[in-house]
Design a protein around this motif. Structure first.
Motif, PDB file in Angstrom:
ATOM      1  N   ARG A   1      16.187 -48.685 152.306  1.00  0.00           N
ATOM      2  CA  ARG A   1      14.934 -48.226 151.697  1.00  0.00           C
ATOM      3  C   ARG A   1      14.776 -48.733 150.261  1.00  0.00           C
ATOM      4  O   ARG A   1      13.833 -48.334 149.567  1.00  0.00           O
ATOM      5  N   ALA A   2      15.674 -49.592 149.811  1.00  0.00           N
ATOM      6  CA  ALA A   2      15.611 -50.100 148.437  1.00  0.00           C
ATOM      7  C   ALA A   2      14.296 -50.835 148.193  1.00  0.00           C
ATOM      8  O   ALA A   2      13.714 -51.438 149.099  1.00  0.00           O
ATOM      9  N   ARG A   3      13.833 -50.774 146.957  1.00  0.00           N
ATOM     10  CA  ARG A   3      12.614 -51.485 146.586  1.00  0.00           C
ATOM     11  C   ARG A   3      12.884 -52.986 146.562  1.00  0.00           C
ATOM     12  O   ARG A   3      14.018 -53.431 146.356  1.00  0.00           O
ATOM     13  N   PRO A   4      11.843 -53.800 146.780  1.00  0.00           N
ATOM     14  CA  PRO A   4      12.033 -55.257 146.781  1.00  0.00           C
ATOM     15  C   PRO A   4      12.752 -55.771 145.534  1.00  0.00           C
ATOM     16  O   PRO A   4      13.642 -56.623 145.638  1.00  0.00           O
ATOM     17  N   ALA A   5      12.406 -55.246 144.364  1.00  0.00           N
ATOM     18  CA  ALA A   5      13.057 -55.714 143.138  1.00  0.00           C
ATOM     19  C   ALA A   5      14.543 -55.400 143.148  1.00  0.00           C
ATOM     20  O   ALA A   5      15.360 -56.182 142.626  1.00  0.00           O
ATOM     21  N   GLU A   6      14.934 -54.276 143.759  1.00  0.00           N
ATOM     22  CA  GLU A   6      16.353 -53.917 143.839  1.00  0.00           C
ATOM     23  C   GLU A   6      17.101 -54.846 144.782  1.00  0.00           C
ATOM     24  O   GLU A   6      18.258 -55.205 144.521  1.00  0.00           O
ATOM     25  N   ILE A   7      16.463 -55.239 145.859  1.00  0.00           N
ATOM     26  CA  ILE A   7      17.087 -56.167 146.808  1.00  0.00           C
ATOM     27  C   ILE A   7      17.327 -57.517 146.142  1.00  0.00           C
ATOM     28  O   ILE A   7      18.411 -58.102 146.242  1.00  0.00           O
ATOM     29  N   VAL A   8      16.328 -58.016 145.461  1.00  0.00           N
ATOM     30  CA  VAL A   8      16.443 -59.299 144.765  1.00  0.00           C
ATOM     31  C   VAL A   8      17.537 -59.235 143.707  1.00  0.00           C
ATOM     32  O   VAL A   8      18.378 -60.137 143.587  1.00  0.00           O
ATOM     33  N   HIS A   9      17.542 -58.154 142.937  1.00  0.00           N
ATOM     34  CA  HIS A   9      18.550 -57.985 141.887  1.00  0.00           C
ATOM     35  C   HIS A   9      19.948 -57.960 142.490  1.00  0.00           C
ATOM     36  O   HIS A   9      20.887 -58.564 141.943  1.00  0.00           O
ATOM     37  N   ALA A  10      20.111 -57.283 143.622  1.00  0.00           N
ATOM     38  CA  ALA A  10      21.421 -57.191 144.265  1.00  0.00           C
ATOM     39  C   ALA A  10      21.942 -58.559 144.665  1.00  0.00           C
ATOM     40  O   ALA A  10      23.113 -58.891 144.435  1.00  0.00           O
ATOM     41  N   VAL A  11      21.093 -59.359 145.258  1.00  0.00           N
ATOM     42  CA  VAL A  11      21.511 -60.692 145.688  1.00  0.00           C
ATOM     43  C   VAL A  11      21.900 -61.548 144.493  1.00  0.00           C
ATOM     44  O   VAL A  11      22.943 -62.228 144.498  1.00  0.00           O
ATOM     45  N   ARG A  12      21.091 -61.516 143.464  1.00  0.00           N
ATOM     46  CA  ARG A  12      21.414 -62.304 142.262  1.00  0.00           C
ATOM     47  C   ARG A  12      22.706 -61.821 141.617  1.00  0.00           C
ATOM     48  O   ARG A  12      23.533 -62.624 141.161  1.00  0.00           O
ATOM     49  N   LEU A  13      22.884 -60.516 141.584  1.00  0.00           N
ATOM     50  CA  LEU A  13      24.049 -59.937 140.913  1.00  0.00           C
ATOM     51  C   LEU A  13      25.347 -60.364 141.585  1.00  0.00           C
ATOM     52  O   LEU A  13      26.274 -60.846 140.918  1.00  0.00           O
ATOM     53  N   VAL A  14      25.432 -60.212 142.903  1.00  0.00           N
ATOM     54  CA  VAL A  14      26.683 -60.567 143.577  1.00  0.00           C
ATOM     55  C   VAL A  14      26.896 -62.078 143.583  1.00  0.00           C
ATOM     56  O   VAL A  14      28.033 -62.555 143.550  1.00  0.00           O
ATOM     57  N   ALA A  15      25.810 -62.841 143.621  1.00  0.00           N
ATOM     58  CA  ALA A  15      25.950 -64.299 143.578  1.00  0.00           C
ATOM     59  C   ALA A  15      26.575 -64.749 142.264  1.00  0.00           C
ATOM     60  O   ALA A  15      27.274 -65.769 142.209  1.00  0.00           O
ATOM     61  N   GLU A  16      26.343 -63.969 141.202  1.00  0.00           N
ATOM     62  CA  GLU A  16      26.901 -64.295 139.888  1.00  0.00           C
ATOM     63  C   GLU A  16      28.325 -63.799 139.712  1.00  0.00           C
ATOM     64  O   GLU A  16      28.935 -64.011 138.671  1.00  0.00           O
TER      65      GLU A  16
ATOM     66  N   ALA B   1      33.805 -55.920 151.119  1.00  0.00           N
ATOM     67  CA  ALA B   1      32.409 -56.149 150.745  1.00  0.00           C
ATOM     68  C   ALA B   1      32.242 -55.986 149.234  1.00  0.00           C
ATOM     69  O   ALA B   1      32.943 -55.208 148.597  1.00  0.00           O
ATOM     70  N   ASP B   2      31.307 -56.728 148.670  1.00  0.00           N
ATOM     71  CA  ASP B   2      31.094 -56.722 147.221  1.00  0.00           C
ATOM     72  C   ASP B   2      30.187 -55.602 146.757  1.00  0.00           C
ATOM     73  O   ASP B   2      29.992 -55.418 145.557  1.00  0.00           O
ATOM     74  N   GLY B   3      29.621 -54.866 147.682  1.00  0.00           N
ATOM     75  CA  GLY B   3      28.757 -53.761 147.317  1.00  0.00           C
ATOM     76  C   GLY B   3      27.868 -53.399 148.496  1.00  0.00           C
ATOM     77  O   GLY B   3      27.988 -53.976 149.582  1.00  0.00           O
ATOM     78  N   PHE B   4      27.010 -52.411 148.272  1.00  0.00           N
ATOM     79  CA  PHE B   4      26.112 -52.020 149.355  1.00  0.00           C
ATOM     80  C   PHE B   4      24.708 -51.807 148.821  1.00  0.00           C
ATOM     81  O   PHE B   4      24.498 -51.609 147.625  1.00  0.00           O
ATOM     82  N   LEU B   5      23.760 -51.864 149.731  1.00  0.00           N
ATOM     83  CA  LEU B   5      22.350 -51.741 149.398  1.00  0.00           C
ATOM     84  C   LEU B   5      21.682 -50.885 150.460  1.00  0.00           C
ATOM     85  O   LEU B   5      21.968 -51.034 151.656  1.00  0.00           O
ATOM     86  N   LEU B   6      20.832 -49.983 150.049  1.00  0.00           N
ATOM     87  CA  LEU B   6      20.127 -49.125 150.995  1.00  0.00           C
ATOM     88  C   LEU B   6      18.920 -49.852 151.587  1.00  0.00           C
ATOM     89  O   LEU B   6      18.228 -50.589 150.890  1.00  0.00           O
TER      90      LEU B   6
END
Length: 220
Positions: free
Chosen positions: A107-122, A100-105
């Motif tokens: 309870r993460a805030r919406p902005a953190e979820i969006v950032h995570a998706v963009r980050l791994v996509a890059e 896996a490329d990373g993990f996300l909680l």
């Protein structure tokens, strides 16, 4: 082109929440959902998502085995972010080791979820250094450290590559590493690629786990 995402979680409310957060972004598209890891491979082959947001605990096939299966059987596999309730969950560490490329909680805030998706996509890895250190400290002794140390020694990293790996383990991005070392971003990318190749790591996350398990980076 938008970043395409497949949501995999056995809780409908979690999937609905993730979909609402992600589809509010103009550059992200949720292309499918699954309630269990057993459905992931057919959907990945059909939908070709850029990112899979994968729960780690599911009844039929958990996120760890689903991650292994995707990376083993799918050509040009998507990036995988595992979703967890607790950051110290042993499942998280196993999922990271599985590829896996990373993990996300959850309870993460919406902005953190969006950032995570963009980050791994890059192509970056979604690492939380403090959490990974704790996971490595908790599980590293069970992972055959002698073998990990020997494998690391055989890799023969240069001094600069070791320096880059230490900064990767602290969660720094390529741009942040370039600024710290006063070199160009392309130079850092070359060093990162060399580190991955020498360690036989799929991505930055895998390289960082090798660094911890070999003792090259102390988890304490």
């Amino acid at each position: 082109m938008p970043v395409t995402v497949l949501l995999v979680d056995d809780e409908p409310l979690v999937r609905a929440g993730l979909r609402a957060v992600l589809e509010a972004q103009p550059d992200i598209e949720v292309v499918g959902e699954a309630a269990d890891g057993a459905a992931v491979i057919p959907l990945v082959r059909q939908l070709r998502p850029d990112v899979v947001a994968m729960d780690v605990r599911m009844p039929l096939l958990d996120g760890i085995e689903a991650t292994r299966a995707v990376l083993r059987t799918v050509q040009d596999p998507p990036k995988i972010v595992v979703i967890t309730t607790f950051e110290n969950d042993e499942y998280v560490y196993e999922a990271l080791r599985a590829g896996a490329d990373g993990f996300l909680l959850k309870r993460a805030r919406p902005a953190e979820i969006v950032h995570a998706v963009r980050l791994v996509a890059e192509g970056e890895s979604l690492l939380f250094p403090a959490a990974v250190r704790r996971l490595a400290a908790s599980h590293g002794e069970e992972r055959g450290e002698e073998g990990a140390r020997a494998a690391f020694a055989r890799a023969g990293l240069t001094g600069r590559e070791e320096e880059v790996l230490r900064l990767m383990a602290r969660g720094l991005s390529n741009a942040e590493i370039a600024e710290r070392l006063v070199v160009g971003t392309e130079t850092v990318k070359s060093h990162v690629s060399a580190v991955l190749a020498k360690l036989g790591a799929r991505d930055r996350t895998q390289a960082v786990i090798v660094a911890y398990e070999s003792g090259f980076v102390a988890p304490g």
